[in-house]
Design a protein around this motif. Sequence first.
Motif, PDB file in Angstrom:
ATOM      1  N   TYR A  59       1.663   0.049  67.713  1.00 25.30           N
ATOM      2  CA  TYR A  59       0.446   0.046  67.211  1.00 25.30           C
ATOM      3  C   TYR A  59      -0.450  -0.345  68.546  1.00 25.30           C
ATOM      4  CZ  TYR A  59       1.998   0.619  62.515  1.00 25.30           C
ATOM      5  OH  TYR A  59       2.530   1.221  61.318  1.00 25.30           O
ATOM      6  N   GLN A 109       0.536   8.419  59.004  1.00 20.24           N
ATOM      7  CA  GLN A 109       0.483   7.808  60.463  1.00 20.24           C
ATOM      8  C   GLN A 109       1.289   9.062  61.439  1.00 20.24           C
ATOM      9  OE1 GLN A 109       2.101   3.938  60.622  1.00 20.24           O
ATOM     10  NE2 GLN A 109       0.533   3.262  59.517  1.00 20.24           N
ATOM     11  N   THR A 154       6.185   1.619  57.399  1.00 23.28           N
ATOM     12  CA  THR A 154       5.637   2.681  58.677  1.00 23.28           C
ATOM     13  C   THR A 154       6.814   4.005  58.523  1.00 23.28           C
ATOM     14  OG1 THR A 154       5.317   0.938  60.253  1.00 23.28           O
ATOM     15  CG2 THR A 154       5.603   2.959  61.035  1.00 23.28           C
ATOM     16  N   LYS A 189       5.015   5.950  55.589  1.00 25.61           N
ATOM     17  CA  LYS A 189       3.689   6.402  56.012  1.00 25.61           C
ATOM     18  C   LYS A 189       4.227   7.743  56.949  1.00 25.61           C
ATOM     19  CE  LYS A 189       0.900   2.471  55.261  1.00 25.61           C
ATOM     20  NZ  LYS A 189      -0.086   1.637  55.759  1.00 25.61           N
ATOM     21  N   LYS A 211       6.842   4.401  67.065  1.00 29.83           N
ATOM     22  CA  LYS A 211       5.767   3.874  66.729  1.00 29.83           C
ATOM     23  C   LYS A 211       5.192   2.746  67.321  1.00 29.83           C
ATOM     24  CE  LYS A 211       1.467   4.269  64.777  1.00 29.83           C
ATOM     25  NZ  LYS A 211       0.528   5.241  65.211  1.00 29.83           N
TER      26      LYS A 211
END
Length: 240
Positions: free
Chosen positions: A25, A66, A57, A60, A23
């Motif tokens: 951002y 996400q 994260t 999520k 991940k």
Amino acid sequence: MGGLCLRRKLKATFMIYFDNVSKIYDDNSIALQDVSFSIEPNEFVSIVGHSGAGKTTLIKMMLAEQRPTAGQVFFESVDVHNLRRQEILDIRRRIGTIFQDFRLLPHLTAFENIAFAMEAAGRSDEDIEADVPHVLDLVDLGDKMWNFPHELSGGEKQRIAIARAIVNQPDIIIADEPTGNLDPINTYEIIQILKKINDLGTTVILTTHNKGVIDSLKRRVMTIEKGKIIRDDKEGKYML
């Protein structure tokens, strides 16, 4: 083709499966880097790491709040990020969540806070009348049924939050720093309740900074640092 079928069969035996998940951002900060792990039914798994390590994260992603930049997140054999909104909501109903700040509705009693979660899941009035007292007894708060949150201690509020999380009989409980605002005695009681829930067959995923809790559990510990799983021990300790 045979290898792919075997892989799908293996994923189906897991509650949660992360396959090379990253991940990144929009500001180019890296939250997760090539993370792979699986969680089996009825496991009790603790996730530890410093603030900013990637724990939030990770949670999520499990809740499909996400999307990964790369890789896949599976709930059982289903890639959660390929689902329609209603299908994601159906999966979330199978996951109970507990937070550090309790998130009780202040204008509702303990009974009503738990009943609200059941109403949102479409449960009947008969189910509510039967199940709410049962889960309150399970967390040893049957005598606090009609108390409002401001009339409860921090430990009691968290036990109400746990009762709310389990009342719809989820397959998984995610407890995100559930003892962060509690003293050692209440911390011990909350962890004992989570162990009881796990013993009854529910998968428990715990994030915590509490070394004493981790060391006392003697359960699986995943350590995350700078977005990477650096340690995954079957009966681990808090090592940061």
